[in-house]
Scaffold this motif. Structure first.
Motif, mmCIF file in Angstrom:
data_model
loop_
_atom_site.group_PDB
_atom_site.id
_atom_site.type_symbol
_atom_site.label_atom_id
_atom_site.label_comp_id
_atom_site.label_asym_id
_atom_site.label_seq_id
_atom_site.Cartn_x
_atom_site.Cartn_y
_atom_site.Cartn_z
ATOM 1 N N GLU A 29 0.740 -1.024 -0.072
ATOM 2 C CA GLU A 29 0.092 0.317 -0.043
ATOM 3 C C GLU A 29 0.797 1.379 -0.318
ATOM 4 O O GLU A 29 0.119 1.984 0.082
ATOM 5 C CB GLU A 29 -0.782 -0.233 0.997
ATOM 6 C CG GLU A 29 -2.075 -1.137 0.912
ATOM 7 C CD GLU A 29 -2.873 -1.167 2.151
ATOM 8 O OE1 GLU A 29 -2.803 -0.298 3.381
ATOM 9 O OE2 GLU A 29 -3.858 -2.423 2.235
ATOM 10 N N ARG A 30 1.802 1.131 -0.168
ATOM 11 C CA ARG A 30 3.094 2.345 0.015
ATOM 12 C C ARG A 30 4.048 2.290 -0.813
ATOM 13 O O ARG A 30 4.190 1.255 -1.052
ATOM 14 C CB ARG A 30 3.570 2.645 1.376
ATOM 15 C CG ARG A 30 4.662 3.257 1.287
ATOM 16 C CD ARG A 30 4.954 4.192 3.359
ATOM 17 N NE ARG A 30 6.367 4.863 3.836
ATOM 18 C CZ ARG A 30 6.260 6.111 3.393
ATOM 19 N NH1 ARG A 30 5.007 6.615 2.201
ATOM 20 N NH2 ARG A 30 7.490 6.814 3.701
ATOM 21 N N PHE A 31 4.521 3.391 -1.797
ATOM 22 C CA PHE A 31 4.886 3.434 -2.820
ATOM 23 C C PHE A 31 5.617 4.573 -3.092
ATOM 24 O O PHE A 31 5.146 5.944 -2.229
ATOM 25 C CB PHE A 31 4.108 3.182 -4.304
ATOM 26 C CG PHE A 31 3.693 2.000 -4.022
ATOM 27 C CD1 PHE A 31 4.012 0.881 -5.069
ATOM 28 C CD2 PHE A 31 1.916 1.705 -3.681
ATOM 29 C CE1 PHE A 31 3.076 0.054 -5.416
ATOM 30 C CE2 PHE A 31 1.691 0.584 -4.596
ATOM 31 C CZ PHE A 31 1.459 -0.789 -4.842
ATOM 32 N N GLU A 32 6.591 4.628 -3.426
ATOM 33 C CA GLU A 32 7.187 5.548 -3.708
ATOM 34 C C GLU A 32 7.756 6.523 -4.915
ATOM 35 O O GLU A 32 8.851 6.962 -5.319
ATOM 36 C CB GLU A 32 8.805 5.172 -2.709
ATOM 37 C CG GLU A 32 9.572 4.874 -1.679
ATOM 38 C CD GLU A 32 10.635 5.026 -1.461
ATOM 39 O OE1 GLU A 32 11.421 5.842 -1.886
ATOM 40 O OE2 GLU A 32 10.830 4.508 0.068
ATOM 41 N N VAL A 33 7.544 5.570 -5.212
ATOM 42 C CA VAL A 33 7.282 6.046 -6.996
ATOM 43 C C VAL A 33 4.981 6.550 -7.159
ATOM 44 O O VAL A 33 4.508 5.973 -6.988
ATOM 45 C CB VAL A 33 7.658 5.064 -7.933
ATOM 46 C CG1 VAL A 33 8.821 4.915 -8.333
ATOM 47 C CG2 VAL A 33 7.074 3.664 -7.912
ATOM 48 N N PRO A 34 4.772 7.034 -8.429
ATOM 49 C CA PRO A 34 3.846 7.190 -8.650
ATOM 50 C C PRO A 34 2.960 5.932 -8.873
ATOM 51 O O PRO A 34 3.587 5.076 -9.817
ATOM 52 C CB PRO A 34 3.730 7.913 -10.002
ATOM 53 C CG PRO A 34 5.054 9.433 -9.868
ATOM 54 C CD PRO A 34 6.199 7.743 -9.242
ATOM 55 N N VAL A 35 1.786 5.779 -8.811
ATOM 56 C CA VAL A 35 0.810 4.970 -9.357
ATOM 57 C C VAL A 35 -0.066 5.113 -9.999
ATOM 58 O O VAL A 35 -1.098 6.242 -9.734
ATOM 59 C CB VAL A 35 0.525 3.976 -7.267
ATOM 60 C CG1 VAL A 35 -0.565 3.003 -8.084
ATOM 61 C CG2 VAL A 35 1.692 4.205 -6.959
ATOM 62 N N VAL A 36 -0.161 4.425 -11.005
ATOM 63 C CA VAL A 36 -1.944 4.842 -11.841
ATOM 64 C C VAL A 36 -2.813 3.271 -11.765
ATOM 65 O O VAL A 36 -1.737 2.267 -12.754
ATOM 66 C CB VAL A 36 -1.235 4.659 -13.247
ATOM 67 C CG1 VAL A 36 -3.181 5.075 -14.600
ATOM 68 C CG2 VAL A 36 -0.716 6.374 -13.012
ATOM 69 N N ILE A 37 -4.116 3.163 -11.204
ATOM 70 C CA ILE A 37 -4.441 1.667 -11.727
ATOM 71 C C ILE A 37 -5.830 1.998 -12.705
ATOM 72 O O ILE A 37 -6.437 2.700 -12.966
ATOM 73 C CB ILE A 37 -4.664 1.134 -10.351
ATOM 74 C CG1 ILE A 37 -4.119 0.929 -9.203
ATOM 75 C CG2 ILE A 37 -5.895 0.473 -10.697
ATOM 76 C CD1 ILE A 37 -4.658 0.579 -8.362
ATOM 77 N N LEU A 38 -5.430 1.130 -13.968
ATOM 78 C CA LEU A 38 -6.214 1.199 -15.018
ATOM 79 C C LEU A 38 -6.477 0.295 -15.119
ATOM 80 O O LEU A 38 -6.949 -1.253 -15.213
ATOM 81 C CB LEU A 38 -5.664 0.768 -16.762
ATOM 82 C CG LEU A 38 -3.868 2.135 -16.295
ATOM 83 C CD1 LEU A 38 -3.046 2.082 -17.703
ATOM 84 C CD2 LEU A 38 -4.804 3.367 -16.512
ATOM 85 N N HIS A 39 -8.173 0.504 -14.487
ATOM 86 C CA HIS A 39 -9.631 -0.920 -14.336
ATOM 87 C C HIS A 39 -10.474 -0.651 -15.010
ATOM 88 O O HIS A 39 -10.883 0.392 -15.939
ATOM 89 C CB HIS A 39 -9.840 -0.253 -13.534
ATOM 90 C CG HIS A 39 -10.406 -1.458 -12.174
ATOM 91 N ND1 HIS A 39 -11.615 -1.398 -12.571
ATOM 92 C CD2 HIS A 39 -9.847 -2.671 -11.732
ATOM 93 C CE1 HIS A 39 -12.234 -2.776 -11.507
ATOM 94 N NE2 HIS A 39 -11.125 -3.344 -11.918
ATOM 95 N N GLY A 40 -10.903 -2.076 -15.769
ATOM 96 C CA GLY A 40 -12.637 -1.619 -16.536
ATOM 97 C C GLY A 40 -13.121 -1.646 -15.778
ATOM 98 O O GLY A 40 -13.632 -2.971 -14.486
#
Length: 101
Positions: A29-40
């Protein structure tokens, strides 16, 4: 299509806690980079609300949930044009890139 299985294996190694079977239910749940979720929206493998709940728990410098309203699990085949636009308009800026057309 040949890269799908290696990509899925990478995601399992790096995004899902390592644990013996059965598969873990706890996600990073913790990231040091940008996160993008592409979801249908109609994805039956990962229902929309589950993806939304996970996205809401994510801590990242920047994050974005892009919903494909006419897709299920295979957005790259179901909405290829919209996917391309999302990659250029949503993902590329978060990755620090710029279009050079």
């Amino acid at each position: 299509m040949a890269n799908v299985q290696p990509a899925m294996a990478w995601a399992e190694r790096h995004l899902i806690d390592r644990a013996p079977e059965p598969r873990p239910t706890r996600l990073v749940e913790r990231f040091e980079v940008p996160v993008v979720i592409l979801h249908g929206r109609f994805d039956l493998h990962t229902p929309y609300q589950s993806a939304r709940d996970y996205f809401d728990r994510i801590e990242a410098p920047r994050k974005r949930l892009v919903t494909f309203e006419r897709s299920s699990h295979m957005i790259m085949f179901e909405e290829p044009g919209r996917l391309l636009l999302a990659l250029v308009e949503e993902v590329l800026p978060l990755a620090g890139g710029g279009a050079s057309f």
